[in-house]
Design a protein around this motif. Sequence first.
Motif, PDB file in Angstrom:
ATOM      1  N   UNK A  35       0.806  -1.210   0.000  1.00  0.00           N
ATOM      2  CA  UNK A  35       0.000   0.000   0.000  1.00  0.00           C
ATOM      3  C   UNK A  35       0.837   1.256   0.000  1.00  0.00           C
ATOM      4  N   UNK A  36       0.174   2.353  -0.312  1.00  0.00           N
ATOM      5  CA  UNK A  36       0.779   3.684  -0.241  1.00  0.00           C
ATOM      6  C   UNK A  36      -0.029   4.537   0.735  1.00  0.00           C
ATOM      7  N   UNK A  37       0.686   5.233   1.581  1.00  0.00           N
ATOM      8  CA  UNK A  37       0.092   6.160   2.527  1.00  0.00           C
ATOM      9  C   UNK A  37       0.827   7.488   2.392  1.00  0.00           C
ATOM     10  N   UNK A  38       0.235   8.534   2.936  1.00  0.00           N
ATOM     11  CA  UNK A  38       0.921   9.827   2.923  1.00  0.00           C
ATOM     12  C   UNK A  38       0.619  10.587   4.202  1.00  0.00           C
ATOM     13  N   UNK A  39       1.543  11.474   4.527  1.00  0.00           N
ATOM     14  CA  UNK A  39       1.379  12.298   5.710  1.00  0.00           C
ATOM     15  C   UNK A  39       1.831  13.708   5.402  1.00  0.00           C
ATOM     16  N   UNK A  40       0.894  14.622   5.508  1.00  0.00           N
ATOM     17  CA  UNK A  40       1.192  16.036   5.310  1.00  0.00           C
ATOM     18  C   UNK A  40       1.562  16.650   6.657  1.00  0.00           C
ATOM     19  N   UNK A  41       2.273  17.765   6.656  1.00  0.00           N
ATOM     20  CA  UNK A  41       2.673  18.405   7.919  1.00  0.00           C
ATOM     21  C   UNK A  41       1.466  18.703   8.791  1.00  0.00           C
ATOM     22  N   UNK A  42       1.547  18.290  10.043  1.00  0.00           N
ATOM     23  CA  UNK A  42       0.480  18.573  10.984  1.00  0.00           C
ATOM     24  C   UNK A  42      -0.742  17.697  10.839  1.00  0.00           C
ATOM     25  N   UNK A  43      -0.681  16.717   9.956  1.00  0.00           N
ATOM     26  CA  UNK A  43      -1.833  15.848   9.746  1.00  0.00           C
ATOM     27  C   UNK A  43      -1.463  14.387   9.998  1.00  0.00           C
ATOM     28  N   UNK A  44      -2.483  13.575  10.189  1.00  0.00           N
ATOM     29  CA  UNK A  44      -2.250  12.159  10.404  1.00  0.00           C
ATOM     30  C   UNK A  44      -1.965  11.459   9.074  1.00  0.00           C
ATOM     31  N   UNK A  45      -1.283  10.346   9.196  1.00  0.00           N
ATOM     32  CA  UNK A  45      -1.018   9.548   8.004  1.00  0.00           C
ATOM     33  C   UNK A  45      -2.345   9.023   7.467  1.00  0.00           C
ATOM     34  N   UNK A  46      -2.487   9.077   6.140  1.00  0.00           N
ATOM     35  CA  UNK A  46      -3.730   8.634   5.532  1.00  0.00           C
ATOM     36  C   UNK A  46      -3.463   7.646   4.401  1.00  0.00           C
ATOM     37  N   UNK A  88      -2.581  20.041  -2.653  1.00  0.00           N
ATOM     38  CA  UNK A  88      -2.995  19.273  -1.477  1.00  0.00           C
ATOM     39  C   UNK A  88      -2.469  17.841  -1.485  1.00  0.00           C
ATOM     40  N   UNK A  89      -1.830  17.435  -2.559  1.00  0.00           N
ATOM     41  CA  UNK A  89      -1.164  16.132  -2.591  1.00  0.00           C
ATOM     42  C   UNK A  89       0.225  16.187  -1.949  1.00  0.00           C
ATOM     43  N   UNK A  90       0.661  17.384  -1.595  1.00  0.00           N
ATOM     44  CA  UNK A  90       1.963  17.540  -0.965  1.00  0.00           C
ATOM     45  C   UNK A  90       2.010  16.780   0.357  1.00  0.00           C
ATOM     46  N   UNK A  91       2.990  15.903   0.491  1.00  0.00           N
ATOM     47  CA  UNK A  91       3.112  15.072   1.684  1.00  0.00           C
ATOM     48  C   UNK A  91       4.356  14.196   1.559  1.00  0.00           C
ATOM     49  N   UNK A  92       4.672  13.532   2.645  1.00  0.00           N
ATOM     50  CA  UNK A  92       5.645  12.448   2.585  1.00  0.00           C
ATOM     51  C   UNK A  92       4.857  11.171   2.279  1.00  0.00           C
ATOM     52  N   UNK A  93       5.283  10.472   1.258  1.00  0.00           N
ATOM     53  CA  UNK A  93       4.599   9.264   0.831  1.00  0.00           C
ATOM     54  C   UNK A  93       5.384   8.040   1.310  1.00  0.00           C
ATOM     55  N   UNK A  94       4.645   7.114   1.903  1.00  0.00           N
ATOM     56  CA  UNK A  94       5.239   5.894   2.444  1.00  0.00           C
ATOM     57  C   UNK A  94       4.638   4.671   1.761  1.00  0.00           C
ATOM     58  N   UNK A  95       5.463   3.714   1.461  1.00  0.00           N
ATOM     59  CA  UNK A  95       4.907   2.437   1.033  1.00  0.00           C
ATOM     60  C   UNK A  95       4.905   1.487   2.237  1.00  0.00           C
ATOM     61  N   UNK A  96       4.011   0.529   2.175  1.00  0.00           N
ATOM     62  CA  UNK A  96       3.820  -0.388   3.288  1.00  0.00           C
ATOM     63  C   UNK A  96       3.587  -1.799   2.761  1.00  0.00           C
ATOM     64  N   UNK A  97       3.899  -2.771   3.593  1.00  0.00           N
ATOM     65  CA  UNK A  97       3.881  -4.187   3.212  1.00  0.00           C
ATOM     66  C   UNK A  97       3.158  -4.981   4.287  1.00  0.00           C
ATOM     67  N   UNK A  98       2.323  -5.908   3.849  1.00  0.00           N
ATOM     68  CA  UNK A  98       1.745  -6.843   4.800  1.00  0.00           C
ATOM     69  C   UNK A  98       1.571  -8.183   4.098  1.00  0.00           C
ATOM     70  N   UNK A  99       1.756  -9.222   4.853  1.00  0.00           N
ATOM     71  CA  UNK A  99       1.519 -10.552   4.292  1.00  0.00           C
ATOM     72  C   UNK A  99       0.023 -10.733   4.067  1.00  0.00           C
TER      73      UNK A  99
END
Length: 118
Positions: A35-46, A88-99
Amino acid sequence: QVQLVESGGGLVQAGDSLRLSCAASGRTFSSYDMGWFRQAPGKERQFVAAVTWSGVTSYADSVKDRFTVSRVNAKNTVYLQMNSLKPEDTAVYYCAFRYAGSASYGYWGQGTQVTVSS
Protein backbone atom coordinates in the motif's frame (compact mmCIF):
# COMPACT_ATOMS: atom_id res chain seq x y z
CA GLN A 1 12.18 -9.07 7.94
CA VAL A 2 11.18 -7.01 4.94
CA GLN A 3 12.93 -3.88 3.75
CA LEU A 4 11.18 -1.26 1.63
CA VAL A 5 12.92 1.46 -0.34
CA GLU A 6 10.89 4.23 -1.97
CA SER A 7 12.05 6.50 -4.75
CA GLY A 8 10.65 8.99 -7.22
CA GLY A 9 9.55 11.88 -5.05
CA GLY A 10 10.31 15.48 -5.90
CA LEU A 11 9.06 18.99 -6.52
CA VAL A 12 6.56 19.46 -9.33
CA GLN A 13 3.96 21.98 -10.39
CA ALA A 14 0.21 21.55 -10.15
CA GLY A 15 -1.05 19.44 -13.03
CA ASP A 16 2.21 17.56 -13.43
CA SER A 17 2.75 13.83 -13.02
CA LEU A 18 5.11 11.82 -10.87
CA ARG A 19 5.74 8.11 -10.40
CA LEU A 20 6.80 6.65 -7.09
CA SER A 21 8.45 3.26 -6.78
CA CYS A 22 8.85 0.97 -3.80
CA ALA A 23 11.12 -2.04 -3.91
CA ALA A 24 10.71 -4.77 -1.34
CA SER A 25 13.45 -7.14 -0.27
CA GLY A 26 13.92 -9.77 2.37
CA ARG A 27 11.18 -12.26 3.23
CA THR A 28 9.00 -11.58 0.20
CA PHE A 29 8.48 -15.18 -0.87
CA SER A 30 4.94 -15.32 0.53
CA SER A 31 1.89 -13.62 -0.92
CA TYR A 32 1.67 -10.03 0.21
CA ASP A 33 -0.24 -6.80 -0.23
CA MET A 34 1.38 -3.42 -0.68
CA GLY A 35 0.00 0.00 0.00
CA TRP A 36 0.78 3.68 -0.24
CA PHE A 37 0.09 6.16 2.53
CA ARG A 38 0.92 9.83 2.92
CA GLN A 39 1.38 12.30 5.71
CA ALA A 40 1.19 16.04 5.31
CA PRO A 41 2.67 18.41 7.92
CA GLY A 42 0.48 18.57 10.98
CA LYS A 43 -1.83 15.85 9.75
CA GLU A 44 -2.25 12.16 10.40
CA ARG A 45 -1.02 9.55 8.00
CA GLN A 46 -3.73 8.63 5.53
CA PHE A 47 -4.35 5.82 3.13
CA VAL A 48 -3.75 6.56 -0.55
CA ALA A 49 -3.88 3.31 -2.51
CA ALA A 50 -3.17 -0.39 -2.24
CA VAL A 51 -2.80 -3.49 -4.37
CA THR A 52 -3.35 -6.98 -3.02
CA TRP A 53 -1.32 -10.06 -3.76
CA SER A 54 -3.96 -10.99 -6.37
CA GLY A 55 -3.90 -7.59 -8.06
CA VAL A 56 -7.03 -6.03 -6.57
CA THR A 57 -6.58 -2.29 -6.19
CA SER A 58 -8.20 0.26 -3.92
CA TYR A 59 -7.94 4.04 -3.65
CA ALA A 60 -8.80 6.91 -1.39
CA ASP A 61 -11.59 9.03 -2.84
CA SER A 62 -9.27 12.03 -3.00
CA VAL A 63 -6.95 10.34 -5.51
CA LYS A 64 -9.32 8.11 -7.42
CA ASP A 65 -9.13 8.74 -11.18
CA ARG A 66 -5.80 10.54 -10.77
CA PHE A 67 -3.52 7.95 -9.18
CA THR A 68 -2.84 4.40 -10.30
CA VAL A 69 -1.18 1.72 -8.18
CA SER A 70 0.46 -1.28 -9.82
CA ARG A 71 2.96 -3.97 -9.00
CA VAL A 72 5.53 -6.10 -10.78
CA ASN A 73 5.87 -9.27 -8.76
CA ALA A 74 9.02 -10.40 -10.53
CA LYS A 75 10.71 -7.26 -9.23
CA ASN A 76 8.93 -7.14 -5.84
CA THR A 77 8.13 -3.57 -6.72
CA VAL A 78 5.00 -1.47 -6.43
CA TYR A 79 4.41 1.79 -8.25
CA LEU A 80 2.19 4.78 -7.72
CA GLN A 81 1.55 6.79 -10.84
CA MET A 82 0.28 10.21 -9.83
CA ASN A 83 -1.31 12.42 -12.48
CA SER A 84 -2.95 15.82 -12.30
CA LEU A 85 -1.17 16.55 -9.06
CA LYS A 86 -2.61 19.20 -6.77
CA PRO A 87 -0.97 21.25 -4.00
CA GLU A 88 -3.00 19.27 -1.48
CA ASP A 89 -1.16 16.13 -2.59
CA THR A 90 1.96 17.54 -0.97
CA ALA A 91 3.11 15.07 1.68
CA VAL A 92 5.64 12.45 2.58
CA TYR A 93 4.60 9.26 0.83
CA TYR A 94 5.24 5.89 2.44
CA CYS A 95 4.91 2.44 1.03
CA ALA A 96 3.82 -0.39 3.29
CA PHE A 97 3.88 -4.19 3.21
CA ARG A 98 1.75 -6.84 4.80
CA TYR A 99 1.52 -10.55 4.29
CA ALA A 100 -1.72 -11.67 2.70
CA GLY A 101 -4.35 -12.19 5.38
CA SER A 102 -2.73 -9.82 7.87
CA ALA A 103 -4.92 -7.15 9.38
CA SER A 104 -2.35 -4.39 9.32
CA TYR A 105 0.79 -3.32 7.49
CA GLY A 106 3.80 -4.45 9.43
CA TYR A 107 6.62 -2.97 7.37
CA TRP A 108 7.10 0.58 6.20
CA GLY A 109 9.49 2.43 3.97
CA GLN A 110 11.40 5.53 4.98
CA GLY A 111 9.16 7.83 2.97
CA THR A 112 9.70 10.08 -0.01
CA GLN A 113 8.75 13.75 -0.19
CA VAL A 114 6.31 14.93 -2.83
CA THR A 115 5.82 18.67 -3.11
CA VAL A 116 3.33 20.18 -5.52
CA SER A 117 3.55 23.91 -6.08
CA SER A 118 0.60 25.98 -7.29
